[in-house]
Design an enzyme around this catalytic site. Structure first.
Site, mmCIF file in Angstrom:
data_model
loop_
_atom_site.group_PDB
_atom_site.id
_atom_site.type_symbol
_atom_site.label_atom_id
_atom_site.label_comp_id
_atom_site.label_asym_id
_atom_site.label_seq_id
_atom_site.Cartn_x
_atom_site.Cartn_y
_atom_site.Cartn_z
ATOM 1 C CB CYS A 132 -0.966 -0.022 1.169
ATOM 2 S SG CYS A 132 -1.941 -1.529 1.161
ATOM 3 C CG HIS B 94 -1.699 4.869 5.212
ATOM 4 N ND1 HIS B 94 -1.777 4.747 3.849
ATOM 5 C CD2 HIS B 94 -1.794 3.605 5.709
ATOM 6 C CE1 HIS B 94 -1.906 3.464 3.527
ATOM 7 N NE2 HIS B 94 -1.928 2.750 4.636
ATOM 8 C CG HIS C 249 -6.230 1.330 1.643
ATOM 9 N ND1 HIS C 249 -5.361 2.019 0.820
ATOM 10 C CD2 HIS C 249 -5.455 0.583 2.464
ATOM 11 C CE1 HIS C 249 -4.121 1.696 1.139
ATOM 12 N NE2 HIS C 249 -4.151 0.820 2.127
#
Lengths: 353, 399
Positions: B161, B294, B329
Site C-alpha cells: 500500500c 494514510h 483504500h
C-alpha cells in the site's frame, strides 16, 4: 563528488546449489523445462516452525541475502532493495486456489499475507531488524536491474554506505504451466540444453541472487559497478547505437570491453538479439550462464555474480564460455546484456577494482 | 523555505469519486464519497462490504481508451492508461521522444483481476491465452508506456500500500540525478476477489463506511483507482515555459521491521519515514501546514500512525485528514491519488475533510479536520504505509 560502488559480497541459491568457490566446476547444464533450485538447509537461519510456513522464494531470498552480507562482513545494511518478476507466486496461487476451490469460504490469511511482492525484502528486514529503505521492483526481466540501479544511485549520491540488493523468483506449478502454454517455457517433453536448443521457449528455473554493494573497497571486493541502463523497447537496428551511447557516457569504446556476459536462454526466436550484440564488439570472450541456472525474470542477477567472480579470479571456466576466443589480456571491463522476448533490455558495466 | 524540489507539471486521476481532476475536486469539496456496493466483481462478500468502485465496466473503460477489439488490457492496465494519459495530456500536447522520458509505475494486484477469472479456464481455452501474460505486475506498466509512447526507462514498484509513494520517490531521484528529464510516476490497482478476500481474512474490512481516526473505527473500505504525476527537470520547465502545479520537495522510506502486516505500536517506521522526508526537504515539522494521513481506519493503522504523528509534531500537530473515506483504500494507487489531492490542496489553498469522524481517539490529543476549510498551505505531507512494514512519506510544496 560521486562515490564508487563495490560488490563486496555475493550469495545465491540456484538449480546448481548455493554460491560457492567451485560453483562453475561443479555445475551441469540444465535440460529440463522447469527446474527447482537445490535447496540448502535453512535450519541455522530460520526456525523450523517458521520455515514450514514460508515459500521457497522467501527462504531462498533469506539464505542468499545472508551469504552476501556474511561475505561482506555487514550485519545490517542501510537499505534492502529486491527485484522479482512474479513475486511470491507459490502463496499467490495457494490463496487464489483456496478462493476458487472453496467459493470464498474457509480462508486463512497466511498465504495472502505472504503473497505480496515485497514479502522477501520485508522478511529479510524483519529478520535483521533493518529499519532502512526497503524497495521491491517488479518489472519482468529488468526487476533486478531496477533494484541495482536504485542501489547504485544511493551509493553514488552518498545516501547509503552498504546496500543489500538482490533478485528472486520461485517456481509455482500453475503459473509455470500457463507459461508453457504460451511458449515462454519449453514443453515438458523437450530436453534441450541452451547449446543444443533448436526450439522456442526457455528452460526455466527458480533462483535467488543477492549482493552487498558498498561505498568502501575492501580486501574482498569483487569489482566495481560502473553503470546500468534499462530500456523497455528497442529495435534490433537500434541495439548498436543504444550500446554505443551507454559506453560513451562511461568514457569507453567497444574495444575497451574485455568480455561479454549474455542472457542467452535457448529461445530460438529471441537469442538472435545476443548474436547481434556480440557483433558490436571485436573478437572477445562471450560468456553465458542461463544454461546452468535457467531462465526466470531475475536470473540476470546471476550474470552480475558470474562477471564479478570472473573479474576477481581472472579466469573464464570453459563451461560458461560460449565462443572460442582466448582471453589474452586482463579482464577489466565486463559488459552484461540481457533482454526477454525482445523487451526489457538492460546493460550493466562492471569494472575491476 | 524548502529545497527547490522537483516540479510536478501534470496530474491525472480516476477513482470512485471521479474520472477527471474537476470531478474529483468537486466531490472532495462537496463531501461526496464514492463508496458503494460492488458491481463489477462477482464475489460472495458483495453484501458484506462497501467499496470505492469505479462504475465503469471493463468494456466501457476499453471504449474510453479506444482500445481495438481483441486487446488484452486488464482493468489495472486500463485504469493506469486512463489516468497516465490524462496526466500527460495536461501538459498540452507533448512529444514523448523529445526528452529522456521514463515511467515508474506501481501496482499490487497487477493482472490478478483476469487471473482469478480465467485461472482454470486457461487450461481449456486457447482463446484466453493472450491474458496469461498479463498476470505479472510489469504488464500494466508496459501497457501504459506503450499507450503513452514512452521508450526508455520503464519499471514498476510493488511494496503493497505504499507502492505509488515509492514510485513517485524513485521518479524524483531519477530527475535529480539527471538520469531522466521527465518521468511519469504513480500507481494503479483494480478491485479483485483476491484482495477483497485477503483483507477479509485479516479481519480489517468494515461492513460500514470507514471512519478514519475515530475512536470507534472498525476497519477499512477497499477501493480501486489510478493516478499519475508528470515530474520534469528544471531545464524542461524552463525550456517548455511550464507553470509547475507544485513541487515534490521531500521523500522518505523506512521499514517498521515489526511484523509482516501489522504496524508497531509506536509507529517507528512511520516516524522514520516522516523524519527522512523532512530532512530531504530541509524543513522543520513546524513548516508542515497539512498532513494527508494514510488513515485507513483500521484500529492498528490509525493508532500507530497517530502515535508517529504525535512523535513528529508533539504539541503542534498541523491540520490533518485522511481522504480514505472518500475513495476507499486504493492500495498501490493510494499514495498517487493522495499526491494529486495534495497538489489540489496546495493549488486551491483548501483542506479536504476527513469524513465519518465522530469521536476523538482516546490515545491521541488531536482530531482530524472534518469540514472543508481554507488554509494558508505552503508545505503538505502525505503518508502511505504498506504490508511488510513499508512506510513512506512525501512532502509537496506550493509552486
Amino acid at each position: 563528488m560521486k562515490k564508487s560502488r563495490y560488490i563486496n559480497g555475493i550469495g545465491a541459491v540456484t538449480a546448481q546449489g548455493i554460491w560457492r568457490t567451485d560453483f562453475f566446476t561443479e555445475s551441469q547444464p540444465l535440460q529440463q523445462a522447469v527446474n527447482a533450485a537445490q535447496q540448502p538447509s535453512y535450519r541455522e537461519l530460520i526456525s523450523p516452525a517458521m520455515a514450514r510456513r514460508m515459500s521457497r522464494g522467501i527462504k531462498m531470498g533469506i539464505y542468499a541475502a545472508q551469504q552476501a552480507l556474511d561475505e561482506a562482513q555487514i550485519d545490517i545494511p542501510d537499505a534492502i532493495i529486491t527485484g522479482t518478476g512474479l513475486g511470491c507466486s507459490e502463496d499467490s496461487e495457494k490463496f487464489l486456489r483456496n478462493i476458487l476451490d472453496n467459493d470464498e469460504e474457509f480462508l486463512t490469511p497466511t498465504a495472502f499475507i505472504q503473497s505480496t511482492h515485497n514479502t522477501v525484502a520485508a522478511q529479510i528486514a524483519l529478520r535483521l531488524g533493518c529499519k532502512g529503505y526497503n524497495f521491491t521492483y517488479v518489472n519482468r526481466s529488468v526487476s533486478f536491474e531496477s533494484a541495482l540501479l536504485d542501489a547504485s544511485m544511493q551509493l553514488q549520491d552518498a545516501e547509503a554506505t552498504d546496500i543489500l540488493v538482490g533478485g528472486v523468483d520461485e517456481v509455482s506449478d500453475h503459473t509455470f504451466r500457463l507459461l508453457q502454454l504460451v511458449g515462454h517455457i519449453k514443453p515438458s517433453d523437450v530436453h534441450e540444453t541452451i547449446h543444443d536448443s533448436n526450439s522456442p521457449g526457455a528452460n526455466y528455473a527458480e533462483s535467488a541472487t543477492f549482493f552487498t554493494l558498498s561505498q568502501q573497497k575492501t580486501a574482498y571486493s569483487y569489482c566495481e559497478v560502473q553503470d546500468i541502463n534499462l530500456q523497455n523497447k528497442l529495435s534490433q537496428g537500434d541495439l548498436a547505437a543504444f550500446t554505443k551511447e551507454f559506453l560513451e557516457r562511461n568514457g569507453l569504446h567497444a574495444g575497451d570491453i574485455d568480455a561479454l556476459v549474455l542472457g542467452y536462454n535457448g529461445d530460438k526466436e529471441f537469442d538472435g538479439w545476443y548474436d547481434i550484440f556480440e557483433c558490436i564488439f571485436p573478437s572477445i570472450p562471450s560468456i553465458y550462464y542461463k544454461h546452468l541456472i535457467g531462465q526466470c525474470d531475475t536470473s540476470s542477477a546471476f550474470a552480475v555474480a558470474t562477471a564479478a567472480k570472473l573479474i576477481r579470479e581472472q579466469i573464464i571456466p570453459a563451461i560458461i564460455q560460449r565462443n572460442q576466443v582466448t582471453l589474452d589480456r586482463p579482464l577489466r571491463n565486463v559488459l552484461l546484456y540481457n533482454q526477454f522476448r525482445g523487451e526489457d533490455h538492460s546493460l550493466v558495466l562492471l569494472r575491476s577494482c | 523555505m524548502a529545497v527547490a524540489g522537483v516540479a510536478i507539471t501534470g496530474i491525472g486521476i480516476i477513482s470512485s469519486i471521479g474520472k477527471t481532476i474537476e470531478e474529483s475536486q468537486h466531490a472532495l469539496l462537496s463531501g461526496t464519497h464514492g463508496i458503494s456496493r460492488i458491481k463489477n466483481v462477482e464475489t460472495k462478500q458483495k453484501e458484506r462490504i462497501w467499496v470505492g468502485e469505479i462504475k465503469y465496466s471493463n468494456t466501457e473503460l476499453a471504449d474510453l481508451l479506444h482500445l481495438p477489439a481483441g486487446h488484452n488490457y486488464t482493468r489495472t492496465a486500463m485504469l493506469g492508461c486512463y489516468a497516465a494519459k490524462a496526466a500527460v495530456d495536461a501538459l498540452g500536447g507533448c512529444d514523448m521522444g523529445a526528452y529522456k522520458t521514463g515511467l515508474i509505475s506501481s501496482t499490487s494486484v497487477g493482472g490478478m483481476d483476469y487471473t482469478e477469472r480465467y485461472f482454470y479456464d486457461y487450461l481449456e481455452n486457447p482463446a484466453l491465452y493472450p491474458y496469461i501474460t498479463t498476470h505479472d505486475a510489469g504488464d500494466s506498466s508496459h501497457k501504459i508506456a506503450d499507450y503513452l509512447g514512452i521508450q526508455g526507462l520503464v519499471t514498476t514498484i510493488s511494496t503493497a500500500c505504499s507502492s505509488a509513494a515509492n514510485a513517485i520517490m524513485m521518479g524524483a531521484r531519477l530527475i535529480k540525478s539527471g538520469r531522466l528529464d521527465r518521468v511519469v510516476v504513480g500507481g494503479t490497482d483494480a478491485l479483485s476477489k483476491f484482495t477483497i478476500n485477503g483483507f477479509k481474512t485479516l479481519m480489517i474490512l468494515t461492513d460500514e463506511l470507514c471512519q478514519p481516526f475515530d475512536q470507534n473505527r472498525k476497519g477499512l473500505n477497499l477501493g480501486e483507482a489510478a493516478a499519475y504525476l508528470v515530474l520534469e527537470s528544471e531545464d524542461v520547465v524552463q525550456r517548455e515555459h511550464r507553470k509547475p502545479l507544485a513541487y515534490l520537495t521531500g521523500y522518505g522510506n523506512a521499514n517498521d521491521a515489526f511484523h509482516q502486516t501489522a504496524s508497531s505500536e509506536d509507529g517507528e517506521g512511520a516516524f522514520l519515514a516522516m523524519r527522512k522526508a523532512l530532512t530531504v526537504a530541509d524543513l522543520a515539522p513546524s513548516d508542515i501546514d497539512y498532513v494527508n494521513a494514510h488513515g485507513t481506519a483500521t484500529p492498528n493503522n490509525d493508532l500507530s500512525e497517530g502515535r508517529a504523528l504525535q512523535r513528529i509534531f508533539s504539541a503542534n500537530m498541523p491540520l490533518f485528514s485522511s481522504t480514505k473515506a472518500f475513495t476507499g483504500h486504493t492500495l498501490a494507487a493510494a499514495a498517487a491519488i493522495e499526491a494529486v489531492f495534495c497538489v489540489l490542496a496546495l493549488q486551491k489553498q483548501i483542506i479536504f475533510p476527513n469524513l465519518n469522524f465522530k469521536t476523538q481517539m482516546e490515545e491521541l490529543d488531536f482530531s482530524p479536520q472534518t469540514e472543508v476549510c481554507q488554509a494558508s498551505l505552503t508545505n503538505v505531507l502525505s503518508n502511505s504505509f504498506g504490508f511488510g512494514g513499508n512506510c513512506s512519506s512525501l512532502i509537496f510544496s506550493k509552486a
